[in-house]
Enzyme design. Structure first.
Site, short mmCIF file in Angstrom:
data_model
loop_
_atom_site.label_atom_id
_atom_site.label_comp_id
_atom_site.label_asym_id
_atom_site.label_seq_id
_atom_site.Cartn_x
_atom_site.Cartn_y
_atom_site.Cartn_z
N CYS A 108 0.84 -1.19 0.00
CA CYS A 108 0.00 0.00 0.00
C CYS A 108 0.88 1.25 0.00
O CYS A 108 1.80 1.37 0.81
CB CYS A 108 -0.89 -0.04 1.23
SG CYS A 108 -1.68 1.51 1.63
N GLU A 109 0.59 2.18 -0.89
CA GLU A 109 1.41 3.38 -0.98
C GLU A 109 1.14 4.35 0.18
O GLU A 109 1.89 5.30 0.37
CB GLU A 109 1.17 4.09 -2.31
CG GLU A 109 -0.20 4.68 -2.49
CD GLU A 109 -0.36 5.35 -3.85
OE1 GLU A 109 -1.09 6.35 -3.92
OE2 GLU A 109 0.24 4.87 -4.84
N HIS A 110 0.07 4.11 0.94
CA HIS A 110 -0.24 5.00 2.05
C HIS A 110 0.49 4.64 3.33
O HIS A 110 0.88 5.53 4.10
CB HIS A 110 -1.76 4.99 2.31
CG HIS A 110 -2.56 5.45 1.14
ND1 HIS A 110 -3.73 4.83 0.73
CD2 HIS A 110 -2.35 6.45 0.24
CE1 HIS A 110 -4.21 5.44 -0.33
NE2 HIS A 110 -3.39 6.43 -0.66
N HIS A 111 0.67 3.34 3.58
CA HIS A 111 1.32 2.91 4.82
C HIS A 111 2.51 1.98 4.58
O HIS A 111 3.18 1.59 5.53
CB HIS A 111 0.30 2.19 5.72
CG HIS A 111 -0.90 3.01 6.05
ND1 HIS A 111 -2.10 2.87 5.38
CD2 HIS A 111 -1.09 4.00 6.96
CE1 HIS A 111 -2.98 3.73 5.88
NE2 HIS A 111 -2.39 4.43 6.83
N GLN A 149 -5.02 -0.48 -4.82
CA GLN A 149 -5.63 -1.57 -5.59
C GLN A 149 -6.32 -1.03 -6.84
O GLN A 149 -6.30 -1.67 -7.89
CB GLN A 149 -6.62 -2.34 -4.72
CG GLN A 149 -7.22 -3.56 -5.42
CD GLN A 149 -8.04 -4.43 -4.50
OE1 GLN A 149 -7.77 -4.50 -3.29
NE2 GLN A 149 -9.05 -5.10 -5.02
N HIS A 177 -6.01 -6.21 2.67
CA HIS A 177 -5.06 -5.14 2.94
C HIS A 177 -4.63 -5.16 4.40
O HIS A 177 -5.47 -5.04 5.30
CB HIS A 177 -5.68 -3.78 2.59
CG HIS A 177 -5.93 -3.59 1.13
ND1 HIS A 177 -5.22 -2.68 0.37
CD2 HIS A 177 -6.79 -4.20 0.28
CE1 HIS A 177 -5.64 -2.73 -0.89
NE2 HIS A 177 -6.59 -3.64 -0.96
N CYS A 179 -3.12 -2.93 5.95
CA CYS A 179 -3.33 -1.64 6.62
C CYS A 179 -4.69 -1.61 7.31
O CYS A 179 -4.90 -0.78 8.19
CB CYS A 179 -3.20 -0.49 5.63
SG CYS A 179 -4.33 -0.55 4.25
#
Length: 220
Positions: A108-111, A149, A177, A179
């Site tokens: 995940c590019e956020h976490h 995704q 996910h 996250c």
């Protein structure tokens, strides 16, 4: 007129190739060194509250950087060479080709924590098909990058659609996910499903139904 169009297309391709090479050069020149990457890992270990110099962690920065080279190898791979070879000996075959259950691991590019799942992809060929293993490799190219995704779904479909120019492409990705499972709401087992369709799959609801039915193992 044809000669003019071909000349314009060749010029555009040349400019696009030059831009890609320039971007690659910029990326290479600004990319941190291995030593800088290892130092960053040591900083994160210390920030987390541990001692990066203790015996169990002394080589962890090197191992993490080596792992990142594998986990994010998609940044160093392009899809063009994977899809430049197709096969035309398909006789009078004019139905869909479906590859189910392509497993993938992404981050995940956020976490920057993993999400894992399966890709299901179908396309209606026009005269030519691509080797089945190449579809799985395309999935890996994009999965081995920082992702959402939704973006992963779109990138895989676009690569197949632009390279093969089929009558239609359908893709469904289902993933869990971490996250959501490991942090935040901590809902283990929750599944996210994304889909996208082009051509006949987009325009004919019955083809979407058939695609979904085949994923469940039901023959129409």
């Amino acid at each position: 007129m044809d000669a003019v169009l071909k000349s314009l297309m060749a010029s555009a391709k040349s400019e696009a190739d030059a831009a890609a090479q320039a971007n690659a050069a910029i990326d290479a020149s600004t990319r941190p060194s291995r030593e800088e990457a290892e130092a960053a890992v040591r900083t994160l270990i210390a920030w987390a509250g541990d001692d990066p110099e203790r015996e169990g962690l002394i080589d962890t920065p090197k191992r993490v950087v080596r792992a990142y080279e594998e986990l994010y190898s998609g940044y160093r791979t392009t899809t063009g060479t994977l899809l430049d070879r197709t096969f035309g000996e398909i006789g009078n075959f004019d139905d869909l080709v479906l590859v189910r259950d392509i497993e993938f691991h992404s981050h995940c590019e956020h976490h920057m924590v993993p999400f894992v799942g399966k890709v299901h992809l179908a396309y209606f060929p026009v005269e030519r098909v691509v080797g089945l293993s190449k579809i799985a490799r395309i999935v890996d190219v994009f999965a081995r990058r920082l992702q959402t995704q939704e973006h992963l779904t779109s990138q895989i479909l676009t690569a197949i659609d632009e390279a093969l120019k089929p009558r239609g492409v359908a893709i469904l990705i289902e993933a869990e996910h971490m996250c959501m499972a490991m942090r935040g709401v901590r809902k283990s087992g929750a599944s996210t499903v994304t889909t996208q369709f082009t051509g006949v799959f987009r325009d004919d609801p019955q083809e979407q139904v058939r695609f979904m039915s085949l994923l469940r193992g039901v023959r129409s």
